[in-house]
Write an enzyme that holds these catalytic residues in place. Structure first.
Site, mmCIF file in Angstrom:
data_model
loop_
_atom_site.group_PDB
_atom_site.id
_atom_site.type_symbol
_atom_site.label_atom_id
_atom_site.label_comp_id
_atom_site.label_asym_id
_atom_site.label_seq_id
_atom_site.Cartn_x
_atom_site.Cartn_y
_atom_site.Cartn_z
ATOM 1 N N GLY A 1 25.802 -7.700 7.039
ATOM 2 C CA GLY A 1 26.526 -8.472 8.350
ATOM 3 C C GLY A 1 25.703 -8.272 9.567
ATOM 4 O O GLY A 1 26.214 -8.419 10.621
ATOM 5 N N HIS B 1 18.631 -18.918 6.289
ATOM 6 C CA HIS B 1 17.827 -18.681 5.327
ATOM 7 C C HIS B 1 16.608 -17.876 5.657
ATOM 8 O O HIS B 1 15.901 -18.315 6.482
ATOM 9 C CB HIS B 1 17.683 -19.895 4.457
ATOM 10 C CG HIS B 1 16.787 -19.634 3.066
ATOM 11 N ND1 HIS B 1 17.570 -18.959 2.034
ATOM 12 C CD2 HIS B 1 15.152 -19.590 2.969
ATOM 13 C CE1 HIS B 1 16.388 -18.804 1.038
ATOM 14 N NE2 HIS B 1 15.257 -19.088 1.562
ATOM 15 N N GLU C 1 25.225 -30.365 -0.710
ATOM 16 C CA GLU C 1 25.405 -30.008 -2.215
ATOM 17 C C GLU C 1 24.139 -29.383 -2.890
ATOM 18 O O GLU C 1 24.159 -28.890 -3.837
ATOM 19 C CB GLU C 1 25.837 -31.264 -2.793
ATOM 20 C CG GLU C 1 24.721 -32.378 -3.036
ATOM 21 C CD GLU C 1 24.676 -33.175 -1.777
ATOM 22 O OE1 GLU C 1 25.381 -33.030 -0.651
ATOM 23 O OE2 GLU C 1 23.787 -34.214 -1.944
ATOM 24 N N ASN D 1 23.689 -10.419 10.647
ATOM 25 C CA ASN D 1 23.521 -11.709 11.239
ATOM 26 C C ASN D 1 24.858 -11.871 11.928
ATOM 27 O O ASN D 1 25.025 -12.493 13.210
ATOM 28 C CB ASN D 1 23.040 -12.781 10.217
ATOM 29 C CG ASN D 1 21.636 -13.060 10.052
ATOM 30 O OD1 ASN D 1 21.024 -13.327 11.217
ATOM 31 N ND2 ASN D 1 21.196 -12.517 8.993
ATOM 32 N N ILE E 1 27.206 -20.146 -3.652
ATOM 33 C CA ILE E 1 26.886 -21.687 -3.490
ATOM 34 C C ILE E 1 28.195 -22.237 -3.495
ATOM 35 O O ILE E 1 29.030 -22.447 -4.386
ATOM 36 C CB ILE E 1 25.740 -21.974 -4.508
ATOM 37 C CG1 ILE E 1 24.751 -21.306 -4.674
ATOM 38 C CG2 ILE E 1 25.703 -23.488 -4.425
ATOM 39 C CD1 ILE E 1 23.624 -21.647 -5.578
ATOM 40 N N GLU F 1 15.712 -14.589 12.738
ATOM 41 C CA GLU F 1 17.030 -14.618 12.172
ATOM 42 C C GLU F 1 18.272 -14.643 13.406
ATOM 43 O O GLU F 1 19.111 -15.355 13.614
ATOM 44 C CB GLU F 1 17.564 -14.249 10.969
ATOM 45 C CG GLU F 1 17.117 -14.409 9.629
ATOM 46 C CD GLU F 1 17.462 -13.705 8.440
ATOM 47 O OE1 GLU F 1 18.677 -13.940 8.309
ATOM 48 O OE2 GLU F 1 16.626 -12.852 7.728
#
Ligand code: GAR
Length: 193
Positions: A12, A105, A143, A14, A88, A176
């Site tokens: 954690g 990412h 998706e 981020n 996902i 990030e």
């Protein structure tokens, strides 16, 4: 003020950057709840220390997204931020929150991304390939794993002698932890209108 849910699975850092950016970089939203798919994620401790509500969802398969939807509705969530979330999400879930889910990412997409490219593995792939520049990307979630449109990117130099761990830390510090709060604010502003 929009309600943000941050989804986590691990340490954690981020999430911590998002917490620290509240009232500074992030002005149009506030973190309403932190949701983890792992009960032992240290990110949950960071959330509790900041006085933020937490939820743990350990259901597998379709039950996971059913439980997730219930928690999001319970907390009146507008925007979902994936911050080191290692699961996902299905197309039926992401389409219900189109342009409301973002992910960070640790590479410059479209390099070193997609199914199987997560966490430290991404940096191992970059070093193995021998690229001289890597970085981080914040993108909308659809998706296709790591396939949604890009919101923000920041490049980071690879240095002589880098290990995956050293590179991971540099990408977090230089990219990030900066672009995730900035992109979160941008998306909150977009939906505030
Ligand atoms: C971060 O580097 C994040 O970009 C990455 O995992 C790490 C989580 O660290 N996410 C992915 O690889 C998602 N595909 P954190 O828990 O300290 O934020």
């Amino acid at each position: 003020m929009l309600n943000i849910a941050v989804l986590v699975s691990g340490g954690g850092t981020n999430l911590q950057a998002l917490i620290d950016a509240q009232g500074k970089t992030i002005k149009s939203g506030r973190i309403k709840v932190v949701i983890s798919n792992k009960s032992d994620a240290y990110a949950l401790v960071r959330a509790k220390n900041a006085g933020i509500d937490t939820e743990v969802i350990e259901e597998k398969g379709e039950s996971f997204e059913k439980a997730l939807t219930e928690k999001l509705e319970k907390h009146g969530v507008d925007i979902i931020v994936l911050a080191g979330f290692m699961k996902i999400l299905s197309g039926s879930f992401t389409s219900r929150y189109a342009n409301r889910i973002i992910n960070v990412h640790p590479s410059l997409i479209p390099s070193f991304c997609g199914k199987g490219a997560y966490g430290l593995k991404v940096h191992e792939m970059a070093l193995e390939y021998g690229v001289k520049v890597t970085g981080a990307t914040v993108h909308f979630v659809n998706e296709i794993p790591d396939g949604g449109s890009i919101i923000m990117q920041k490049a980071v130099e690879i240095e002589e002698g880098d290990t995956p761990e050293i590179l991971q830390r540099r990408v977090m510090e230089q990219a990030e932890w900066k672009i995730l709060p900035e992109a979160t604010e941008l998306v909150c502003q977009k939906w505030s209108k």
